[in-house]
Design a protein around this motif. Structure first.
Motif, mmCIF file in Angstrom:
data_model
loop_
_atom_site.group_PDB
_atom_site.id
_atom_site.type_symbol
_atom_site.label_atom_id
_atom_site.label_comp_id
_atom_site.label_asym_id
_atom_site.label_seq_id
_atom_site.Cartn_x
_atom_site.Cartn_y
_atom_site.Cartn_z
ATOM 1 N N ILE A 44 -58.767 15.685 38.201
ATOM 2 C CA ILE A 44 -58.705 17.057 37.702
ATOM 3 C C ILE A 44 -60.060 17.694 37.947
ATOM 4 C CG2 ILE A 44 -58.572 18.490 35.635
ATOM 5 C CD1 ILE A 44 -56.477 16.642 34.539
ATOM 6 N N ASP A 45 -60.045 18.741 38.752
ATOM 7 C CA ASP A 45 -61.281 19.445 39.112
ATOM 8 C C ASP A 45 -62.345 18.475 39.593
ATOM 9 O OD1 ASP A 45 -59.941 21.691 38.316
ATOM 10 O OD2 ASP A 45 -60.950 21.861 36.385
ATOM 11 N N GLY A 46 -61.896 17.499 40.403
ATOM 12 C CA GLY A 46 -62.818 16.549 41.006
ATOM 13 C C GLY A 46 -63.209 15.373 40.127
ATOM 14 N N GLN A 47 -62.745 15.324 38.886
ATOM 15 C CA GLN A 47 -63.062 14.224 37.979
ATOM 16 C C GLN A 47 -61.879 13.252 37.899
ATOM 17 O OE1 GLN A 47 -65.410 15.489 34.328
ATOM 18 N NE2 GLN A 47 -64.415 17.430 34.812
ATOM 19 N N ALA A 75 -60.781 16.907 26.299
ATOM 20 C CA ALA A 75 -62.121 17.042 25.733
ATOM 21 C C ALA A 75 -63.147 16.339 26.611
ATOM 22 C CB ALA A 75 -62.141 16.488 24.316
ATOM 23 N N ARG A 76 -62.798 15.129 27.079
ATOM 24 C CA ARG A 76 -63.736 14.368 27.911
ATOM 25 C C ARG A 76 -64.045 15.090 29.212
ATOM 26 N NH1 ARG A 76 -62.626 10.981 32.016
ATOM 27 N NH2 ARG A 76 -60.416 10.852 31.453
ATOM 28 N N LEU A 77 -63.042 15.771 29.778
ATOM 29 C CA LEU A 77 -63.226 16.469 31.045
ATOM 30 C C LEU A 77 -63.829 17.855 30.866
ATOM 31 C CD1 LEU A 77 -59.832 15.484 32.727
ATOM 32 C CD2 LEU A 77 -62.090 14.512 33.179
ATOM 33 N N GLY A 78 -63.975 18.282 29.611
ATOM 34 C CA GLY A 78 -64.582 19.577 29.347
ATOM 35 C C GLY A 78 -63.744 20.754 29.793
ATOM 36 N N LEU A 79 -62.411 20.645 29.641
ATOM 37 C CA LEU A 79 -61.514 21.704 30.114
ATOM 38 C C LEU A 79 -61.467 22.860 29.119
ATOM 39 C CD1 LEU A 79 -58.540 19.508 31.388
ATOM 40 C CD2 LEU A 79 -60.437 20.461 32.730
ATOM 41 N N THR A 102 -47.659 17.220 16.906
ATOM 42 C CA THR A 102 -49.044 17.594 17.086
ATOM 43 C C THR A 102 -49.161 19.036 17.568
ATOM 44 O OG1 THR A 102 -49.162 16.913 19.406
ATOM 45 C CG2 THR A 102 -49.578 15.224 17.744
ATOM 46 N N GLU A 103 -50.338 19.594 17.350
ATOM 47 C CA GLU A 103 -50.633 20.943 17.835
ATOM 48 C C GLU A 103 -50.638 20.951 19.358
ATOM 49 O OE1 GLU A 103 -54.370 24.143 17.734
ATOM 50 O OE2 GLU A 103 -54.465 22.218 16.678
ATOM 51 N N VAL A 104 -50.111 22.005 19.941
ATOM 52 C CA VAL A 104 -50.039 22.110 21.389
ATOM 53 C C VAL A 104 -50.995 23.196 21.866
ATOM 54 C CG1 VAL A 104 -48.551 22.562 23.383
ATOM 55 C CG2 VAL A 104 -47.645 21.341 21.394
ATOM 56 N N GLU A 105 -51.770 22.863 22.887
ATOM 57 C CA GLU A 105 -52.674 23.806 23.524
ATOM 58 C C GLU A 105 -52.332 23.891 25.002
ATOM 59 O OE1 GLU A 105 -56.878 23.241 21.306
ATOM 60 O OE2 GLU A 105 -56.158 21.468 22.390
ATOM 61 N N VAL A 106 -53.027 24.772 25.707
ATOM 62 C CA VAL A 106 -52.901 24.842 27.154
ATOM 63 C C VAL A 106 -54.301 24.735 27.745
ATOM 64 C CG1 VAL A 106 -53.006 27.368 27.225
ATOM 65 C CG2 VAL A 106 -51.942 26.121 29.109
ATOM 66 N N ALA A 107 -54.439 23.932 28.813
ATOM 67 C CA ALA A 107 -55.709 23.769 29.511
ATOM 68 C C ALA A 107 -55.619 24.447 30.872
ATOM 69 C CB ALA A 107 -56.042 22.284 29.676
ATOM 70 N N TYR A 108 -56.710 25.010 31.317
ATOM 71 C CA TYR A 108 -56.754 25.742 32.580
ATOM 72 C C TYR A 108 -57.426 24.872 33.632
ATOM 73 C CZ TYR A 108 -55.643 29.459 29.337
ATOM 74 O OH TYR A 108 -55.038 30.213 28.361
ATOM 75 N N PHE A 127 -50.121 21.726 29.607
ATOM 76 C CA PHE A 127 -50.051 21.522 28.165
ATOM 77 C C PHE A 127 -51.034 20.436 27.726
ATOM 78 C CE2 PHE A 127 -45.483 23.007 28.647
ATOM 79 C CZ PHE A 127 -45.732 24.256 28.077
ATOM 80 N N VAL A 128 -51.585 20.607 26.542
ATOM 81 C CA VAL A 128 -52.474 19.630 25.927
ATOM 82 C C VAL A 128 -51.873 19.238 24.584
ATOM 83 C CG1 VAL A 128 -54.793 19.151 25.066
ATOM 84 C CG2 VAL A 128 -54.475 20.723 27.002
ATOM 85 N N ALA A 129 -51.692 17.943 24.344
ATOM 86 C CA ALA A 129 -51.113 17.473 23.084
ATOM 87 C C ALA A 129 -51.416 15.995 22.926
ATOM 88 C CB ALA A 129 -49.601 17.734 23.050
#
Length: 331
Positions: free
Chosen positions: A14-17, A38-42, A59-65, A82-84
């Motif tokens: 993801i983004d080179g990581q 969190a570890r990838l700093g998204l 769990t709470e659901v987020e979206v990562a870009y 999606f992030v969960a």
């Protein structure tokens, strides 16, 4: 690929990581675990009024870009993922890659060689895509039309003669039959030979291993085997607004064909032809939560006709025209 644990895990980025990616055809939506995001700093933002089932249950659901997601030679750009999930899955796994990504191509599971391949077939509409079965021994079954909003790989199987919709779920360690559907197929959970299993070691059983007289998919029949039985809908219900009665999630299927089935077969899911090709490669087809209680003297889940090749009633078509180079996923 972690074959020992029946988990299909490959290297991605993801983004080179670098990030571990679990291939999960049973997930309609791809998600990244919160710890990995969190570890990838998204960059992330919260989603309201959204509920995630399965691994991210409750769990709470987020979206990562994400600018670039890459696995093998396949890539997707500018993805809102999606992030969960509050718990790690162990190892390097950070992404659950669902069928929203995988259904865009034909996908082959060749776990005997620790490989999964994606194809973009060309001019193969009438050819058999089971290119490895040059002797015409491959079986083929139709798959249900794919809903773009919640893609799934669904085939019809028979348990004790009863037709049942089954979801091909590479993220499930073992194949599982819903207990309500098992009852309709004549499987009584209090019958002799049924083993109760409790993952928590206390309280009522969470699953069962039950003898099955016959399991049929296409022209392959397995006799006197055992299947895992569980309440598949227990954690997948919701209460509609204005109602007090919970409902099952619509896209849930009453059976999961898990990684145990994939280990015992070489499988190619052709979204282009709306078919699933497969050949039996050996070993038990079903691996329950405990030692099985099948009545046959054969290894559990193996073909009743032969320990190597299931019985056949049809002959596959000629070998296909050459397709695009596959993407090989390796450990």
């Amino acid at each position: 690929m972690d074959v020992t644990a029946n988990a299909l895990i490959v290297d991605g980025a993801i983004d080179g990581q670098k990030v571990g990616v679990m291939l999960d055809t049973g997930a309609g939506s791809t998600l990244i675990l919160r710890s990995a995001a969190a570890r990838l700093g998204l960059r992330r933002s919260a989603l309201s009024n959204y509920r995630q089932f399965g691994i991210a249950q409750g769990t709470e659901v987020e979206v990562a870009y994400i600018d670039e997601f890459r696995v093998g030679q396949a890539a997707r750009y500018n993805w809102q993922m999606f992030v969960a999930g509050e718990y790690d899955l162990g190892g390097t796994v950070g992404v659950i890659l669902g069928d929203d990504f995988l259904h865009k191509a034909d996908i082959e599971f060749d776990l005997a060689h620790n490989k999964v391949r994606l194809f973009q077939p060309k001019d193969c509409e009438k050819a058999s895509l089971a290119y490895w079965a040059t002797d015409g021994t491959a079986s083929a079954v139709p798959i249900e039309p794919v809903d773009e909003t919640r893609p799934q790989i669904v085939v019809t199987v028979q348990v004790n003669g009863r037709p049942i919709k089954a979801l091909l779920d590479s993220g499930a360690t073992n194949s599982v039959l819903d207990k309500w559907e098992a009852g309709k197929a004549g499987v009584a959970l209090d019958a002799p030979g049924v083993t109760a299993v409790n993952a928590a070691r206390t309280g009522p059983p969470t699953s069962w291993s039950a003898p099955i007289q016959t399991f049929v998919i296409g022209d392959e029949m397995i006799r006197d085997t055992a299947l895992s039985i569980a309440d598949l809908y227990k954690e997948a219900t919701y209460t509609p607004f204005g109602s007090r009665a919970p409902k099952n999630v619509d896209e849930m299927q009453p059976m999961l064909l898990g990684a145990d089935f994939l280990r015992a077969h070489r499988v190619l899911v052709s979204h282009s032809q709306k078919k699933m090709y497969f050949t039996y490669v050996g070993g038990p087809v079903f691996r329950g939560p405990q030692a099985t209680t099948a009545k046959s003297a054969e290894p559990s889940g193996q073909s009743a006709k032969s320990s190597q090749t299931p019985g056949k009633t049809t002959k596959a078509a000629d070998a296909p025209a050459k397709t695009a180079r596959p993407f090989d996923y390796k450990p």
